[in-house]
Scaffold this active site. Structure first.
Site, PDB file in Angstrom:
ATOM      1  N   HIS A   1       0.816  -1.219   0.000  1.00 22.07           N
ATOM      2  CA  HIS A   1       0.000   0.000   0.000  1.00 22.07           C
ATOM      3  C   HIS A   1       0.847   1.266   0.000  1.00 22.07           C
ATOM      4  O   HIS A   1       0.352   2.342  -0.318  1.00 22.07           O
ATOM      5  CB  HIS A   1      -0.989  -0.002   1.174  1.00 22.07           C
ATOM      6  CG  HIS A   1      -0.396   0.302   2.512  1.00 22.07           C
ATOM      7  ND1 HIS A   1      -0.089  -0.662   3.448  1.00 22.07           N
ATOM      8  CD2 HIS A   1      -0.074   1.489   3.095  1.00 22.07           C
ATOM      9  CE1 HIS A   1       0.391  -0.085   4.534  1.00 22.07           C
ATOM     10  NE2 HIS A   1       0.412   1.220   4.343  1.00 22.07           N
TER      11      HIS A   1
ATOM     12  N   ASP B   1       0.186  -7.622   1.576  1.00 27.54           N
ATOM     13  CA  ASP B   1       0.589  -6.223   1.702  1.00 27.54           C
ATOM     14  C   ASP B   1       2.105  -6.084   1.671  1.00 27.54           C
ATOM     15  O   ASP B   1       2.699  -5.346   2.461  1.00 27.54           O
ATOM     16  CB  ASP B   1       0.031  -5.577   2.975  1.00 27.54           C
ATOM     17  CG  ASP B   1       0.009  -4.045   2.883  1.00 27.54           C
ATOM     18  OD1 ASP B   1       0.235  -3.513   1.775  1.00 27.54           O
ATOM     19  OD2 ASP B   1      -0.205  -3.386   3.919  1.00 27.54           O
TER      20      ASP B   1
ATOM     21  N   SER C   1       4.751   2.521   7.854  1.00 30.73           N
ATOM     22  CA  SER C   1       4.364   1.359   7.053  1.00 30.73           C
ATOM     23  C   SER C   1       5.519   0.855   6.200  1.00 30.73           C
ATOM     24  O   SER C   1       6.186   1.630   5.502  1.00 30.73           O
ATOM     25  CB  SER C   1       3.186   1.707   6.139  1.00 30.73           C
ATOM     26  OG  SER C   1       2.026   1.950   6.887  1.00 30.73           O
TER      27      SER C   1
END
Length: 246
Positions: free
Chosen positions: A46, A76, A153
């Site tokens: 993402h 992911d 992230s």
């Protein structure tokens, strides 16, 4: 481990409403880390999703354009590749299968653009489930209370010896900032997926190598069992001697 942690910038295209010119603009940032000395960088899918261009800033502030070589939206995870970078040091790999609740963990990332920020916490729980960017469920996720915020992230979650035990992926928060509930994809899963992304560009899932007829067709033909329509050439089913009706 900090020299092995990178700053990822997702660059997209935007059209100016007045001049109609197409401009490249940053549309998101995140974290990545060096996987090997061949220039491969691991991050979250993402973080790079929808990017027209990806830029990787290393710990020494040098910047390199990155090529996206593999993605696994269902985990992911994404793998980037940079060329020309010198003396890349991979993050040492640990294990996630023997983690214990209460164990100390450390996160390194770029929350809110503050590069190479380290936070400390514990393993809060194991075996959690979260949803990936494509809606699939990621199982056996590590939950931690180490502060993880936007920009973290794709960064590494480490044990107290600096070994990689997970990839920080998501937080649970009503405000968008850390509420003490963060999640990381465990290294045991990452270590299985990343080599496939490097070699094939995607996650290769095992299959039987057969195409089956719908149950009602088999029943209508009076058959007791499963009707094989076709066997994929070179598959395990073919090697096992299975044959289709085609």
């Amino acid at each position: 481990v900090a020299p092995s942690v990178d700053y990822i910038t997702n660059i997209g295209l935007r059209q100016d409403w007045f001049s109609l010119d197409i401009q490249e603009v940053p549309q998101g940032t995140g974290t990545g880390f060096v996987w090997d000395d061949q220039g491969r960088i691991v991050t979250n899918y993402h973080v790079v999703e929808g990017a027209n261009q990806i830029e990787v800033s290393l710990a020494d502030q040098t910047r390199f354009p990155a090529k996206l070589i593999g993605i696994a939206p269902e985990k992911d995870l994404a793998v980037l590749e940079v060329t020309g970078a010198q003396k890349l040091t991979p993050v040492p790999l640990g294990k996630s299968g023997d983690l214990k609740v209460g164990q100390d963990v450390y996160a390194i990332g770029n929350p809110f653009g503050l590069d190479h920020t380290m936070t400390k916490g514990i393993v809060s729980a194991l075996g959690r489930e979260i949803r990936a960017a494509n809606g699939r469920t990621i199982r056996d996720v590590i939950q931690t209370d180490a502060a993880i915020n936007p920009g973290n992230s794709g960064g590494p979650l480490l044990d107290s010896e600096g070994r990689l035990i997970g990839v920080n992926t998501a937080i649970y928060s009503h405000t968008g900032t850390s509420a003490g509930i963060g999640f990381a994809v465990p290294i045991d899963s990452v270590a299985r997926v990343v080599p496939q992304l490097i070699e094939h560009g995607r996650l290769m899932r095992p299959t039987l190598g057969v195409r089956l007829a719908p149950d009602h067709i088999a029943r209508g033909a009076g058959l007791d069992g499963i009707l094989i329509i076709e066997v994929v050439s070179g598959s395990g089913a073919e090697r096992a001697g299975l044959r289709g009706v085609k």
